[in-house]
Structures are given as structure tokens and as C-alpha cells.
Design a protein around this motif. Structure first.
Motif, PDB file in Angstrom:
ATOM      1  N   TYR A   1      22.218  22.503  36.698  1.00 37.67           N
ATOM      2  CA  TYR A   1      22.258  21.086  36.366  1.00 37.67           C
ATOM      3  C   TYR A   1      22.220  20.342  37.693  1.00 37.67           C
ATOM      4  O   TYR A   1      23.233  20.208  38.364  1.00 37.67           O
ATOM      5  CB  TYR A   1      23.535  20.785  35.574  1.00 37.67           C
ATOM      6  CG  TYR A   1      23.750  19.324  35.284  1.00 37.67           C
ATOM      7  CD1 TYR A   1      23.051  18.708  34.272  1.00 37.67           C
ATOM      8  CD2 TYR A   1      24.659  18.581  36.026  1.00 37.67           C
ATOM      9  CE1 TYR A   1      23.241  17.369  33.996  1.00 37.67           C
ATOM     10  CE2 TYR A   1      24.860  17.238  35.762  1.00 37.67           C
ATOM     11  CZ  TYR A   1      24.157  16.642  34.745  1.00 37.67           C
ATOM     12  OH  TYR A   1      24.339  15.321  34.473  1.00 37.67           O
ATOM     13  N   THR A   2      21.040  19.925  38.116  1.00 36.18           N
ATOM     14  CA  THR A   2      20.893  19.274  39.414  1.00 36.18           C
ATOM     15  C   THR A   2      20.298  17.888  39.236  1.00 36.18           C
ATOM     16  O   THR A   2      19.198  17.748  38.700  1.00 36.18           O
ATOM     17  CB  THR A   2      19.958  20.080  40.336  1.00 36.18           C
ATOM     18  OG1 THR A   2      20.182  21.456  40.123  1.00 36.18           O
ATOM     19  CG2 THR A   2      20.197  19.729  41.776  1.00 36.18           C
ATOM     20  N   LEU A   3      21.008  16.886  39.671  1.00 40.15           N
ATOM     21  CA  LEU A   3      20.481  15.525  39.649  1.00 40.15           C
ATOM     22  C   LEU A   3      20.511  14.991  41.073  1.00 40.15           C
ATOM     23  O   LEU A   3      21.432  15.287  41.836  1.00 40.15           O
ATOM     24  CB  LEU A   3      21.330  14.621  38.748  1.00 40.15           C
ATOM     25  CG  LEU A   3      21.491  14.969  37.275  1.00 40.15           C
ATOM     26  CD1 LEU A   3      22.365  13.951  36.585  1.00 40.15           C
ATOM     27  CD2 LEU A   3      20.143  15.042  36.594  1.00 40.15           C
ATOM     28  N   GLY A   4      19.512  14.193  41.438  1.00 42.90           N
ATOM     29  CA  GLY A   4      19.512  13.614  42.769  1.00 42.90           C
ATOM     30  C   GLY A   4      18.495  12.492  42.852  1.00 42.90           C
ATOM     31  O   GLY A   4      17.632  12.357  41.985  1.00 42.90           O
ATOM     32  N   VAL A   5      18.626  11.693  43.892  1.00 38.61           N
ATOM     33  CA  VAL A   5      17.737  10.551  44.061  1.00 38.61           C
ATOM     34  C   VAL A   5      17.030  10.662  45.397  1.00 38.61           C
ATOM     35  O   VAL A   5      17.659  11.007  46.401  1.00 38.61           O
ATOM     36  CB  VAL A   5      18.534   9.228  44.012  1.00 38.61           C
ATOM     37  CG1 VAL A   5      17.603   8.055  44.182  1.00 38.61           C
ATOM     38  CG2 VAL A   5      19.297   9.110  42.718  1.00 38.61           C
TER      39      VAL A   5
END
Lengths: 582, 486
Positions: free
Chosen positions: A92-96
Motif C-alpha cells: 500500500y504505497t501512496l505518494g505525491v
């Protein structure tokens, strides 16, 4: 708290779906306001994130490695044991980073506007708002996901609410349109799925593999030296199959040294399919998957149908955001993982862009339905995105992202404009109206702004975007020789055409003597209400501000675009050499 | 010879404790018959409680057994390994779901007044099928396998005719004839293999697996036919739509789940243990069967107007997917099959609970009957749950059906990586193409359920609708946390 902001951005609306589903029927009239509230909260978080985004910092530009993404969130999610094939992990990887930040902001803005617009929905409101919130969450997730599996989850999941939103709340023929939309996109995503499986079978997570091999105690302790060691061991074949940790991580997929030697998609595999290297085929498949979404001529035929049948607010979301996922997916997945394919097919991609620009504009010129015209103008404008991406120059890529943002805002405004008319009379045939300017002055003013912004008048964001794209595409032949000059020159013809159909529509609907084909419409045609002004004015202001001061957006994306362009150009060429060598 | 016999006997005696689960269920079956006879005139609801408690006990026993991480154990004719234990749990779950279905469909008045209410008979036969499935998951030689297969089949024929009307009897006869032929073919295949190898246990046969003799391969293919019949795969699929159309809905739901679990396990064990899985002809045959099943099922389903037949053809298509998943001998295929079966059981039961209720209310399973029902007040939660089941059957995220398909296709891809035979990629594409085709008919269900401008009214059993919702939520949960199952 700040570590969970992105999760909040994705899951607040999804949580809102359940709230709406469980609220008692007596609150029926409040569902819309609750939805607006939740989406505004989303916009608040998104704005807060963008304020804190360090666009100019050298180190935090994202793209290449996970620690350079801002607001990164990462946790283990699914680990599957494949027996002798090792393990498969989806995180589960979220990034901007600079590719996604503008899209996140755009999504947040358009979703709020769309929610306000959907107050027009009068029947089956519970279902509508529940699905709408579900849609906002999944779109956000799509832009934030840095893991292919997670991305695909959101990408597919989006179809379902969209299918119902178009099919149930749309116009007369909406069932046909929604299933066409569903099947087109599903076929595209099946292409993507195949490559996703192939990539997961070819790429390892060097960090997790290091832990698996006992080179480090935990994921945090893995240093670059250890990763280096893993890579060396991988090449020399010292790692047993069963110790490999295969990954869906988009970032790991970009690094050629993470590919298992001789795996199907690795540079040295030498596997051919129909006389072409499989990596090129893989690029093409992912690209087509996203090209359907963008859409690119000739894969665009679902778009006009879906737009014409969809309710106004859904058209706004569809044109404003959903199309951008196509462009974003090309950059984040097709171009990042297969820069070699990007080089190999640049000429054709640019040609596709040019054809889209011209074809979309020509058809728009010939349509009689306002919404259909706007839909085709979207096809035409997305052609600019393709052209910009194909050029692989800093200006071109910035221009493409700028165009996506700007078109998101402008097309949202355009569909709202069409919606205003449709809400009043239920009819969008251009020939039915004439001289509305005397009857509806405020409406005429905002429509003029939207039309001019869309046709690329200097001073509006559309102009800046298209200028960047043309600069990039024109320079390309000097920088990396990907897009020939003549294509850019031909593409400029699109500007003239779009000026033609917009001005012509303008003249027919708003100018001239006040005339309605159906006299009964007369009393229904009242000028904009406050609600409509609240929706349209911010969009007009954003496009004006960005047209005058584009730096606001450029500052956000510039750093990442530079990294991206360098990567795609140099690494892409290296990969091609490696492939031909192999 | 004599010593051999005595050692075999002691082996059997030693291995009896490993059959505790099956012995327990047999005891339960006999208990049901007896109590049904003795308390014939009472309300029969307690029978459900007996079965429920008995099976829950069995599940907990098996769960404990699985946690002890049994290594593979060969006992004469049976195999005990973690995989077979886990699948027996799934088989028990199927039967519990059937019990729930029966309980809510049972006729209160009828069950208290007439002698032949059907409860006792239903339970007995369902437990018989369950024992068959249990034994089949452990079978390691042909005799046991054929016994288990028949144990599963015979009660099925009866249950098909349980409605007692002309059509269901006709379907039952059809089913019986087809089943008998399928079994005959399987036994014929077994006799060929026995004639060639002189043995009936799977490991013994494996010694000859490198043989490419036509007779050997034909024998192996014929053996598989009986099990493909249970799966409902091409070319043994003809019975599926008719039986699905005419049998009692509880039986259909049961047939679409439990026998598949047993047949899949045995087929996979047969292929792996005899090492026939490495034989290219067998692989090609299975690929062809699988692909044709998918196409036959999905294309025919496009033209169905009845929910039961639609699900019938969907079963055929899914059988194709199962057959394709059988081809990889690595752990991923076992995982994929296991996960797929779980998800399939959950989604199918949700669908059949729903279809059964619709039939009870509307009298027919015609798709038109569900028009606009999603808008009725009772459907706020079960409507979406049905959609979750449908979407899971299509195989889209975020539902477990997606992970199941992803695992199967990944297993196929690994197979390609290992063999670099292009056919696997082609099959993968055809499989995905079928997903797109299936979308069209599966979407009919939500399309009619939430048809615009039609507001249907339906009052379905609240308790059963809760179970539909639970099953729907399970499909999401098992997607988010696959480790719940695997």
C-alpha cells in the motif's frame, strides 16, 4: 497526522459512501450538501498538501526513488507465496510528486464543482451521491498509488460507479452509452493487466529481497550498499528463485537492475513477439490501455456517446478528471517503465496526437449538438497532451501536464455551460437557439470566457498549455529527434479549427437576433442562478490566473518534469541499446 | 502375500484416526436418519441445528489439524496434507451454506405435519455428498476416487428430482444418464491405465508418465472426464443448463459448489502425483478443454434470459478457468485454485440465495422479473451485495474474484516463463478476452436490478438477505486481506 493525509484524501469519500447509504430517508434532501461537504474537505486537504509541496526542492522530486516522493505512505499489504517462484508482494504505497500533484488538486476542485452541479439530480439521490463519493475516492487513489496493483485496483474500481452514474441518471440512450464506456475501458485495462502480471513476474523488490536473504534485519536497515549487493547477486544468479521477492512497485519497475536476468520483460531477455522485442509490445499494450481512456483517435468512439448521455455533473467529472488518468497513466506507467518503447514509438504517438487534434476539431466543426461538440473538442485537446508527451522534452511534458490541468478546468466549465441550457430546456441542439445574449447576459459572459479559454486565446490557461506543447514538439527535433517539425506545424492547424467551431457556435447561440425554435422555451430560459455562478466563477478565475501567471502551476511540476525528461531520454536510449545488443 | 496383507491391515488400523472427520460426518448422517425416524411427527428444525453444530465441530477440528501443519502423509489409499485439510473445511462450509438455505426455505407447516417433509432426506443426501467430497480430496488411488465420485453423484441425481414435477424428473434422468456415461468413461480410462501399468495408485502410475504412447495418454484423458463432468467443463457440460434450470434451487447452489471442490482437488492431485502435468499432450488437451469451456459458457450465456441458465453457463465458463489453473504444479497454482474455489463458493451462494428468493416472490427466474427491484426499500443493502457478487464473478477489483483471476493468470504466466511456450500466453489472452465477454451478460443483472424509471417491489426473507450481505462483504474483505483464506 500528516503521515496519513493521503489516506485521508482517498478514504474520506469512500467512508462518506457508507454514511450516505446508512443515513435515514428523512435526510434525503441533505445528501447533496453532505457530499459537497465531504468533497470540500477533500479539497481542503489537497490545497493544504499543495501549499506544503516543495516544488523547488532538488531532493524531493519523486519519479525515480520512493524516498524522494513527498507525503509518502507505505505499508505492507498482500504477500503471496509462490512456492519455488519466491514471493509476490503488493504494498500500500501512496505518494505525491510533480506528475501527480496538479492532478490531485484538479480532482479535488472538479469534484467539488461536480457535487454542486449534481444538486440538480432529483431522483434516487441516495444512490447517486453514494456512487459519486465512491468515484471521488477511487480517482484520488488512482493518482496517488505508487504500486501497480493498487493503481489497477483504483483504475478498475472507477468503472463501476461510472457505469451506474451514466446508466441510471443519464439521458435516453444512456444504457447503451454506459455499457460501451465500460467495455471499451475494460478492454484497455485488460491490456494493462497482462503487462502488470508480466512485470510482477519479472521485477524484484531489492529491499525486501535483501531482508529475505538475511542481508539486513528489517526493511528500514537496508542501505544503498546492500541494494547494490542484491543487484550484483541477482545478475550473477546467486539468489535462489525461492528467495526472490517479486513486487508490483512502480518505482522498482523503473530500474533495469531490478529485473531478474532473462525474465520476459528484462532488457536482456531477447524474447521476440511478431518480430518485435517484447518490451516494445508491452509498452504498446499499456499505452493502448491508457490511450482508450485519454482517448486517442481511433479509440475515442465511446467518449461522445458517454458525454452526450451522462448527466451534467458526471460529464464534468468524466471530461475534467477521468480523461486525465489516461495521460497520467502514460507518464507514470508506460513512459516510466518502458522509456525504450517511448522512444521507439515516439513518431507514431506524435502522429496519433496530431490526428486526434485535427480529427476531433473537424468533427466538432460538423456537430449540431453542443455537448457532442464539446466532447469532440476534448478529443482534440487531448491530442495536444499526446503530442507533448511524445516529444519527451521538458517543455512538451510540462505542456502536457499543464494542458491536462487546464483542460480539466475548462472542460468542466464547458460542460456546466451546456448543462445550464439542458437543465432549463432539455435540449442541446445548437440550431434551436439564437441571440441568447440579450436574454441571459451573465450566462453569455461566462460561456464566452469558457469558449475563448478553450480555443486557446492568450491570457487563458489553454493558450499557455498549447504554447508549451508546441514549443516542446518543435524543439524535439533539435533535442532528441523524436517528433518531426512538420507534425507540429500541421498540429497548429488545430488551433484555427477550434477557433472556427467555437466562434461559430458562439455566433449561432449567443449572437444575432433572439430566437428560439420552440417558443415554450422562452419562459424557462432565465439567467444563471447563484448556485450556477458559484460553480462557474471559480473555474473562470482559475483559467484566467493560470493564463496570466502560469508559474503557479509550473513551480509545482517543474522539478519532477526535469527529472522525468532526463530519465526518459538517457535511460530510454540506454535501454534501446541494451535491447538491440541482446 | 499373507504378510503383505497383515501389514496392510495394520496400516489401515493405524490410519483410522486420520479419518476422524469423515467418520464423524458419517455418524452425523446416521444420527440424522435415526432422529428423523424416531421423532417423525415433531417439528424438524432441530435437524438443521444438528447438522450445523456437527459441521461446525468438524470445521474446528480440521482447523486445529491444519494448524498442526501436517506434513504430507501417505496412507495406503488416502493422502493427508494441509491442502486437503483446508479444502475439506471449504467443503464443510458449502454444506453449512446449504443448510442455511434449506432452513430459510423450509415450509413451516409442512414440516410439522407430514411424515415425509424432506428435511431428513435432504440432510442425509447432502451429508452423503459431503462425505464423497471429503474422501475425494484425500483420494490417492482409482478405487477410492471412483467410490467417492459415485458417492457424490448418486445423491445428486435424487436431489435434482426432489421437486417432484415432470421437468425436474426429466432433468434428473438426463443428469443420471450423463453421469453414468461419464463415470463409465472414467472407469474405462482407469482400466486402460491399470492395464498398462499394473497399478491403481497415483504414484505407481507416475513411473510411466514419460510415456507418450497414445493409449496411455488416452487413458489419462478418459480418467479425467468423469471429474470434468463434475466441474461442468467442455465436453461434459451438456447437463449443466438443464439441471440448473429444473432442480430445486438449494440443490443447484449446492451442485455448483461442493462437487467442484472435490473434483478440482482430485484432478489436481491426479495430474501432479502421476506427473502427467509435465506431459505436453495432456497440457494441450487441458488448455483446449479450458478455453473451449470458457467460450462455450460465456457465448451461450450472452443469450440467456433466465437467471438460472445464466448462472449455469457461467459455471461452465468458470470450469474452464479452473481447468486452466490445474496446469501449474508449483505452489502458486494450488494457492490460486484454493483461493478461486473459496471465492467462487461465496459468490455463487450469494447469487443463488438471491435467485431463490426472487423465484419465491415472483414465481420465475426470468431476468425481467428483477427489473427495478434494486430501488425497492428492502434492497438498500442486499442490492449492492448482489452487485458485489456479480462483479466478483466478472473478476474486477476491489473484489476477491479479481485476485482469484489474477492468481490464475499469474500462474499461467509463470508457466510461460518456465516453458517459454507461446501457447500459454495465447491462452492467457483468450482468458482475458473471455472476461470482457462475460462482462456483457453479468452486467445484465445490475442493469435490470437498477433499471431506470422502474421501481419494483419485493420483500425477500430478511434473514437470508442478511446472509447475502455477509457474503458480499466477505468478497470485499477477502480481497483486502487475502491472508484470511490463503
Amino acid at each position: 497526522m500528516s503521515q496519513l493525509l493521503l489516506t485521508l484524501l482517498v478514504f474520506t469519500p469512500i467512508f462518506g459512501t457508507f454514511v450516505i447509504l446508512l443515513l435515514p430517508n428523512s435526510l434525503k434532501n441533505q445528501f447533496g450538501k453532505i457530499t459537497i461537504g465531504i468533497n470540500s474537505f477533500q479539497l481542503l486537504i489537497a490545497s493544504y498538501l499543495m501549499m506544503g509541496y516543495e516544488g523547488l526542492s532538488e531532493k524531493m522530486n519523486g519519479i525515480l526513488s520512493l524516498d524522494t516522493f513527498q507525503y509518502l505512505e507505505k505499508s505492507e499489504w498482500i504477500v503471496l507465496n509462490l512456492g519455488t517462484f519466491g514471493r509476490l508482494s503488493a504494498d500500500y504505497t501512496l505518494g505525491v510528486d510533480g506528475l501527480s500533484n496538479s492532478m490531485i488538486l484538479l480532482t479535488a476542485i472538479v469534484m467539488v464543482i461536480g457535487a454542486i452541479s449534481s444538486l440538480e439530480i432529483k431522483h434516487k439521490r441516495r444512490g447517486f451521491y453514494a456512487l459519486y463519493l465512491l468515484l471521488s475516492g477511487t480517482i484520488m487513489g488512482c493518482f496517488l498509488a505508487l504500486d501497480f496493483f493498487l493503481f489497477y485496483l483504483f483504475f478498475e474500481f472507477m468503472l463501476l460507479p461510472m457505469y451506474f452514474l451514466i446508466g441510471i441518471w443519464g439521458g435516453k440512450n444512456s444504457e447503451y452509452a454506459s455499457i460501451k464506456f465500460f467495455i471499451y475501458t475494460l478492454v484497455g485495462s485488460i491490456f494493462i493487466l497482462v503487462i502488470m502480471i508480466a512485470l510482477a513476474a519479472s521485477v524484484i523488490d531489492p529491499i525486501a529481497t535483501a531482508v529475505q536473504l538475511g542481508l539486513a534485519e528489517s526493511l528500514q536497515q537496508v542501505t544503498p550498499d546492500i541494494i547494490e549487493k542484491v543487484h550484483v547477486m541477482l545478475v550473477s544468479g546467486e539468489i535462489e528463485q525461492s528467495n526472490l521477492v517479486r513486487t508490483f512497485s512502480l518505482v522498482h519497475m523503473m530500474d533495469a537492475s531490478n529485473y531478474i536476468p532473462n525474465a520476459i520483460l528484462s532488457l536482456d531477455s531477447g524474447a521476440m513477439l511478431f518480430g518485435t522485442h517484447v518490451r516494445f509490445i508491452a509498452f504498446l499494450m499499456v499505452f493502448i490501455g491508457f490511450a482508450i481512456k485519454l482517448p486517442v483517435v481511433p479509440l475515442h468512439t465511446w467518449l461522445p456517446d458517454a458525454h452526450v448521455e451522462a448527466p451534467t455533473s458526471i460529464s464534468v467529472v468524466l471530461a475534467g478528471i477521468l480523461l486525465k488518468i489516461g495521460g497520467y497513466g502514460m507518464l507514470r506507467i508506460a513512459y516510466s517503465i518502458f522509456p525504450d518503447g517511448a522512444h521507439h514509438f515516439a513518431w507514431y504517438i506524435a502522429l496519433g496526437g496530431v490526428i486526434s487534434i485535427l480529427y476531433g476539431a473537424f468533427v466538432a466543426l460538423g456537430t449540431h449538438n453542443l455537448k457532442r461538440m464539446i466532447a469532440y473538442s476534448s478529443v482534440s485537446h487531448m491530442g495536444f497532451v499526446m503530442l507533448g508527451i511524445a516529444s519527451l522534452t521538458a517543455e512538451g511534458i510540462s505542456g502536457a501536464i499543464f494542458q491536462m490541468f487546464s483542460h480539466g478546468i475548462i472542460s468542466a466549465a464547458l460542460f456546466l455551460i451546456a448543462g445550464v441550457l439542458y437543465y432549463r430546456t432539455g435540449n442541446l441542439e445548437i440550431e434551436n437557439y439564437s441571440g441568447l445574449s440579450s436574454k441571459m447576459p451573465r450566462y453569455t459572459m461566462l460561456a464566452t470566457i469558457a469558449f475563448f479559454a478553450s480555443l486557446g486565446l492568450p491570457g487563458f490557461s489553454g493558450f499557455m498549455a498549447e504554447l508549451f506543447v508546441f514549443l516542446g514538439a518543435f524543439n524535439s527535433s533539435a533535442v532528441n529527434n523524436l517528433v518531426p517539425r512538420w507534425m507540429t506545424i500541421v498540429a497548429t492547424l488545430g488551433l484555427v479549427l477550434s477557433a472556427a467551431y467555437y466562434l461559430w457556435a458562439m455566433q449561432r447561440i449567443f449572437l444575432g437576433k433572439y430566437y428560439l425554435k420552440d417558443e415554450a422555451m422562452d419562459e424557462k430560459l432565465v439567467d444563471l442562478s447563484t448556485r450556477e455562478l458559484i460553480m462557474l466563477s471559480p473555474l473562470a478565475i482559475i483559467t484566467l490566473v493560470l493564463g496570466v501567471y502560469p508559474k503557479l502551476l509550473i513551480n509545482l511540476i517543474e522539478g519532477s518534469v526535469t527529472v522525468f525528461v532526463e530519465f526518459a531520454n538517457y535511460v530510454g536510449l540506454d535501454y534501446i541499446k541494451a535491447i538491440i545488443g541482446a | 502375500m499373507e504378510q503383505d496383507l497383515s501389514s496392510k491391515l495394520s496400516n489401515i488400523v493405524e490410519s483410522l484416526p486420520f479419518l476422524a472427520s469423515e467418520v464423524g460426518i458419517t455418524a452425523l448422517l446416521i444420527g440424522i436418519i435415526l432422529t428423523d425416524l424416531i421423532f417423525a411427527r415433531r417439528n424438524k428444525k432441530y435437524l438443521y441445528a444438528m447438522v450445523g453444530i456437527g459441521l461446525l465441530g468438524d470445521i474446528s477440528y480440521l482447523t486445529l489439524l491444519a494448524e498442526e501443519s501436517v506434513s504430507k502423509l501417505m496412507l495406503f489409499t488416502l493422502v493427508q496434507d494441509t491442502w486437503s485439510i483446508k479444502l475439506r473445511i471449504l467443503a464443510d462450509v458449502c454444506t453449512i451454506l446449504l443448510t442455511i438455505h434449506l432452513y430459510f426455505n423450509s415450509d413451516e407447516e409442512k414440516s410439522s405435519k407430514t411424515k415425509l417433509s424432506g428435511e431428513g432426506e435432504w440432510m442425509t443426501m447432502a451429508l452423503g455428498i459431503l462425505i464423497g467430497a471429503h474422501v475425494l480430496t484425500m483420494a490417492n488411488d482409482f478405487i477410492v476416487a471412483i467410490l467417492a465420485l459415485e458417492l457424490m453423484s448418486l445423491p445428486s441425481y435424487l436431489l435434482t428430482a426432489f421437486k417432484g414435477d415432470k421437468r425436474s424428473v426429466e432433468a434428473s434422468i438426463k443428469y443420471f444418464l450423463f453421469g453414468a456415461v461419464a463415470t463409465a468413461i472414467t472407469i474405462y480410462g482407469m482400466s486402460i491405465l491399470y492395464g498398462l501399468t499394473g497399478t491403481i495408485d497415483l504414484q505407481g502410475i507416475s513411473l510411466y508418465s514419460k510415456s507418450f504412447s497414445v493409449l496411455y495418454i488416452t487413458g489419462a484423458i478418459l480418467v479425467m472426464m468423469g471429474f470434468v463432468f463434475k466441474l461442468g467443463g467442455f465436453p461434459m457440460h451438456v447437463w449443466v443448463p438443464d439441471v440448473y434450470q429444473s432442480a430445486p434451487i438449494e440443490a443447484v447452489a449446492f451442485f455448483s459448489t461442493l462437487p467442484k471442490v472435490g473434483a478440482t482437488v482430485f484432478l489436481y492431485r491426479f495430474l501432479v502425483e502421476t506427473q502427467l502435468i509435465d506431459n505436453p499432450y495432456i497440457s494441450y488437451f487441458l488448455l483446449a478443454t479450458g478455453v473451449i469451456s470458457m467460450f462455450v459458457g460465456n457465448l451461450a450465456a450472452l443469450f440467456q434470459n433466465g437467471l438460472r441458465r445464466l448462472m449455469g453457463y457461467s459455471t461452465i465458463a468458470n470450469a474452464g478457468l479452473i481447468i486452466i489453473a490445474l496446469l501449474n504444479k508449483e505452489e502458486i497454482a494450488a494457492n490460486a485454485l484454493f483461493y478461486f474455489l473459496w471465492v467462487y463458493v461465496i459468490a455463487n451462494y450469494a447469487m443463488f440465495y438471491f435467485i431463490g428468493e426472487i423465484e419465491k416472490e415472483k414465481g420465475t427466474d426470468d431476468l425481467k422479473q428483477i427489473e427495478g427491484l434494486g430501488w425497492s426499500n428492502s434492497a438498500v443493502l442486499w442490492g449492492p451485495a448482489v452487485i458485489l457478487a456479480v462483479v466478483s464473478l466478472i473478476g474486477l477489483p476491489p473484489l476477491a474474484g479479481f485476485t482469484a483471476k489474477l492468481l490464475i493468470f499469474t500462474s499461467l504466466w509463470e508457466l510461460y516463463n518456465a516453458n517459454s511456450d507461446l501457447i500459454y500466453i495465447i491462452v492467457l489472452f483468450l482468458g482475458l478476452l473471455n472476461t470482457a465477454i462475460s462482462l456483457v451478460y453479468y452486467l445484465k443483472i445490475p442493469f435490470f436490478l437498477y433499471k431506470r424509471n422502474v421501481k419494483g417491489q419485493v420483500q425477500i426473507n430478511i434473514a437470508l438477505s442478511r446472509f447475502i450481505i455477509i457474503l458480499g462483504v466477505l468478497l470485499v474483505l477477502t480481497f483486502l486481506v487475502p491472508s484470511l483464506i490463503i
